[in-house]
Design a protein around this motif. Structure first.
Motif, PDB file in Angstrom:
ATOM      1  N   HIS A 242      -9.912  -6.309  -1.382  1.00 42.48           N
ATOM      2  CA  HIS A 242      -9.511  -6.136   0.021  1.00 42.48           C
ATOM      3  C   HIS A 242     -10.499  -5.194   0.710  1.00 42.48           C
ATOM      4  O   HIS A 242     -10.848  -4.140   0.150  1.00 42.48           O
ATOM      5  N   PRO A 243     -10.951  -5.532   1.918  1.00 43.48           N
ATOM      6  CA  PRO A 243     -11.908  -4.653   2.606  1.00 43.48           C
ATOM      7  C   PRO A 243     -11.403  -3.209   2.725  1.00 43.48           C
ATOM      8  O   PRO A 243     -12.198  -2.269   2.632  1.00 43.48           O
ATOM      9  N   CYS A 280      -3.321  -9.668  10.651  1.00 45.09           N
ATOM     10  CA  CYS A 280      -3.594  -8.743   9.555  1.00 45.09           C
ATOM     11  C   CYS A 280      -3.530  -7.311  10.090  1.00 45.09           C
ATOM     12  O   CYS A 280      -4.259  -6.971  11.032  1.00 45.09           O
ATOM     13  N   PHE A 282      -4.814  -4.706   9.164  1.00 47.27           N
ATOM     14  CA  PHE A 282      -6.074  -3.952   9.049  1.00 47.27           C
ATOM     15  C   PHE A 282      -7.138  -4.466  10.024  1.00 47.27           C
ATOM     16  O   PHE A 282      -8.210  -3.877  10.133  1.00 47.27           O
ATOM     17  N   HIS A 283      -6.842  -5.549  10.782  1.00 51.22           N
ATOM     18  CA  HIS A 283      -7.936  -6.200  11.516  1.00 51.22           C
ATOM     19  C   HIS A 283      -8.655  -5.310  12.538  1.00 51.22           C
ATOM     20  O   HIS A 283      -9.871  -5.419  12.690  1.00 51.22           O
ATOM     21  N   CYS A 286     -11.294  -3.579  10.458  1.00 51.60           N
ATOM     22  CA  CYS A 286     -11.957  -4.318   9.376  1.00 51.60           C
ATOM     23  C   CYS A 286     -13.353  -4.795   9.787  1.00 51.60           C
ATOM     24  O   CYS A 286     -13.499  -5.498  10.785  1.00 51.60           O
ATOM     25  N   HIS A 288     -14.990  -7.096   8.469  1.00 53.24           N
ATOM     26  CA  HIS A 288     -15.135  -8.539   8.186  1.00 53.24           C
ATOM     27  C   HIS A 288     -14.174  -9.401   8.995  1.00 53.24           C
ATOM     28  O   HIS A 288     -13.992 -10.574   8.684  1.00 53.24           O
ATOM     29  N   ARG A 289     -13.522  -8.831  10.008  1.00 55.49           N
ATOM     30  CA  ARG A 289     -12.470  -9.589  10.692  1.00 55.49           C
ATOM     31  C   ARG A 289     -13.029 -10.865  11.336  1.00 55.49           C
ATOM     32  O   ARG A 289     -14.175 -10.901  11.788  1.00 55.49           O
ATOM     33  N   MET A 290     -12.154 -11.887  11.341  1.00 53.61           N
ATOM     34  CA  MET A 290     -12.501 -13.187  11.921  1.00 53.61           C
ATOM     35  C   MET A 290     -11.441 -13.497  12.978  1.00 53.61           C
ATOM     36  O   MET A 290     -10.456 -12.757  13.102  1.00 53.61           O
ATOM     37  N   CYS A 293      -7.789 -13.515  11.958  1.00 59.05           N
ATOM     38  CA  CYS A 293      -7.225 -12.256  11.435  1.00 59.05           C
ATOM     39  C   CYS A 293      -6.280 -11.572  12.423  1.00 59.05           C
ATOM     40  O   CYS A 293      -5.405 -10.820  12.013  1.00 59.05           O
ATOM     41  N   PRO A 298      -1.982 -12.344   6.575  1.00 57.30           N
ATOM     42  CA  PRO A 298      -2.297 -12.732   5.183  1.00 57.30           C
ATOM     43  C   PRO A 298      -1.228 -12.220   4.225  1.00 57.30           C
ATOM     44  O   PRO A 298      -0.756 -11.089   4.365  1.00 57.30           O
ATOM     45  N   CYS A 311      -5.670 -10.886   1.914  1.00 59.34           N
ATOM     46  CA  CYS A 311      -6.823 -10.982   2.819  1.00 59.34           C
ATOM     47  C   CYS A 311      -7.281 -12.435   2.815  1.00 59.34           C
ATOM     48  O   CYS A 311      -7.329 -13.067   1.761  1.00 59.34           O
ATOM     49  N   PHE A 312      -7.667 -12.965   3.994  1.00 57.89           N
ATOM     50  CA  PHE A 312      -8.107 -14.352   4.056  1.00 57.89           C
ATOM     51  C   PHE A 312      -9.433 -14.592   3.333  1.00 57.89           C
ATOM     52  O   PHE A 312      -9.794 -15.719   3.044  1.00 57.89           O
ATOM     53  N   LEU A 313     -10.144 -13.539   3.042  1.00 60.20           N
ATOM     54  CA  LEU A 313     -11.435 -13.706   2.362  1.00 60.20           C
ATOM     55  C   LEU A 313     -11.295 -13.830   0.848  1.00 60.20           C
ATOM     56  O   LEU A 313     -12.268 -14.119   0.160  1.00 60.20           O
TER      57      LEU A 313
HETATM   58 FE1  SF4 Z   1     -10.221  -8.091   7.226  1.00 58.22          FE
HETATM   59 FE2  SF4 Z   1      -9.261 -10.459   7.994  1.00 58.22          FE
HETATM   60 FE3  SF4 Z   1      -9.145  -9.729   5.440  1.00 58.22          FE
HETATM   61 FE4  SF4 Z   1      -7.592  -8.561   7.244  1.00 58.22          FE
HETATM   62  S1  SF4 Z   1      -7.516 -10.719   6.607  1.00 58.22           S
HETATM   63  S2  SF4 Z   1      -8.728  -7.547   5.647  1.00 58.22           S
HETATM   64  S3  SF4 Z   1      -8.963  -8.481   9.020  1.00 58.22           S
HETATM   65  S4  SF4 Z   1     -10.995 -10.121   6.642  1.00 58.22           S
END
Ligand code: SF4
Length: 314
Positions: A242-243, A280, A282-283, A286, A288-290, A293, A298, A311-313
């Motif tokens: 997780h980021p 999310c 944390f977005h 974060c 890495h947010r998309m 997010c 997630p 996390c979606f990643l």
């Molecule tokens: Fe970051 Fe998106 Fe993962 Fe949340 S779901 S931790 S915002 S990449």
């Protein structure tokens, strides 16, 4: 796990402030086996202490299930909860403020035995002296007062008090964060020795991932009332997914003062649980947010053996 000593399922603790609902703990699930340490980490305000207090019923949970050694803790009447506290103890962050300054350390520790009607006066005194030896304070300090000790020694007294009733489970709530680095290591070693000797299970709470690394078998990372990553210690420290965990690890001060690392600082504060971010949690912080997010939440999912992340990643 069927035979876990402690099983916590979908635990929620909401506080109500006027029309607002503060979701301090929002659906947390974990288990701790005998002789095992579950390290719970996250920044201040992530809900870790509220989890611990809800498990011990120092705060009444809003919903969820807490099963300790086969007993449904949240369904027990108050009288039985008091009896259960013999088996479920807590060590606090600030040892001095948790010890009554007007009482000698001997009396403080003995009180726990007295309240539960254990032993004669002479037997209790001998037991307290034995405990003071066990935690490295020394029996001769039975009549000393808390302010006469250093922070590390005060925390040893706090540990002796927690051990007095021969618990099987101890919440360690930031037990070393107010101590110097060299003293932190001594207290962590003591907790480890006591665990091996008595088969204790610990819920070890800290804002610092490095502090829990040595002691924990499993680590759970909390963010805004939820566990966002859970895994065996090896998985969390070698393969953080997780980021938020990755940034927490990179930003943690080293336990070894000689170790050098490139510290990364986590930007911004934990958002208010009164008005949490959409999607999310944390977005907003974060890297890495998309697009999705901020729209979708997630869920914690299995990403490897003994390793889950939300996390979606992953
Ligand atoms: Fe970051 Fe998106 Fe993962 Fe949340 S779901 S931790 S915002 S990449």
């Amino acid at each position: 796990m069927a035979n876990s000593l402690l099983q916590v399922t979908d635990l929620k603790k909401y506080f109500y402030q006027g029309k607002a609902t503060v979701k301090a703990v929002d659906g947390v699930t974990f288990q701790i086996d005998r002789n095992e340490t579950f390290g719970m980490v996250g920044e201040s305000g992530s809900g870790k202490t509220t989890v611990a207090r809800a498990v011990l019923r120092l705060h009444e949970p809003t919903s969820g299930q807490v099963v300790f050694d086969g007993r449904d803790v949240l369904a027990l009447p108050d009288r039985e909860v008091r009896a259960l506290r013999r088996e479920m103890q807590i060590i606090f962050q600030d040892p001095l403020s948790s010890l009554n300054p007007m009482m000698s350390v001997g009396t403080i520790i003995e009180d726990a035995l007295k309240i539960h009607g254990i032993g004669t006066r002479a037997e209790r005194e001998e037991e307290v002296r034995r405990l003071l030896d066990l935690v490295g304070v020394g029996r001769k300090f039975y009549h000393a007062f808390p302010h006469e000790f250093s922070g590390g020694q005060q925390q040893r007294v706090g540990i002796a008090r927690a051990l007095a009733l021969k618990p099987r489970f101890i919440v360690c709530d930031e037990p070393v964060s107010s101590l110097d680095l060299s003293i932190q290591a001594q207290i962590l070693n003591l907790l480890e020795e006591l665990q091996e000797r008595f088969g204790l299970a610990y819920l070890f709470i800290s804002h610092n991932l490095k502090v829990v690394e040595h002691l924990s078998d499993v680590v759970g990372v909390m963010y805004l009332g939820k566990l966002v990553e859970v895994g065996d210690t090896e998985a969390i420290y070698r393969r953080p997914a997780h980021p938020y965990t990755q940034i927490l690890l990179a930003s943690a001060p080293q336990m070894d003062p000689g170790a050098r690392s490139k510290r990364i600082l986590l930007e911004g504060e934990v958002p208010s649980p009164i008005d949490p971010p959409s999607g999310c949690p944390f977005h907003p912080r974060c890297p890495h947010r998309m697009a999705r997010c901020s729209e979708e939440v997630p869920v914690l999912k299995q990403i490897g053996s003994g390793h889950q992340a939300a996390c979606f990643l992953t």
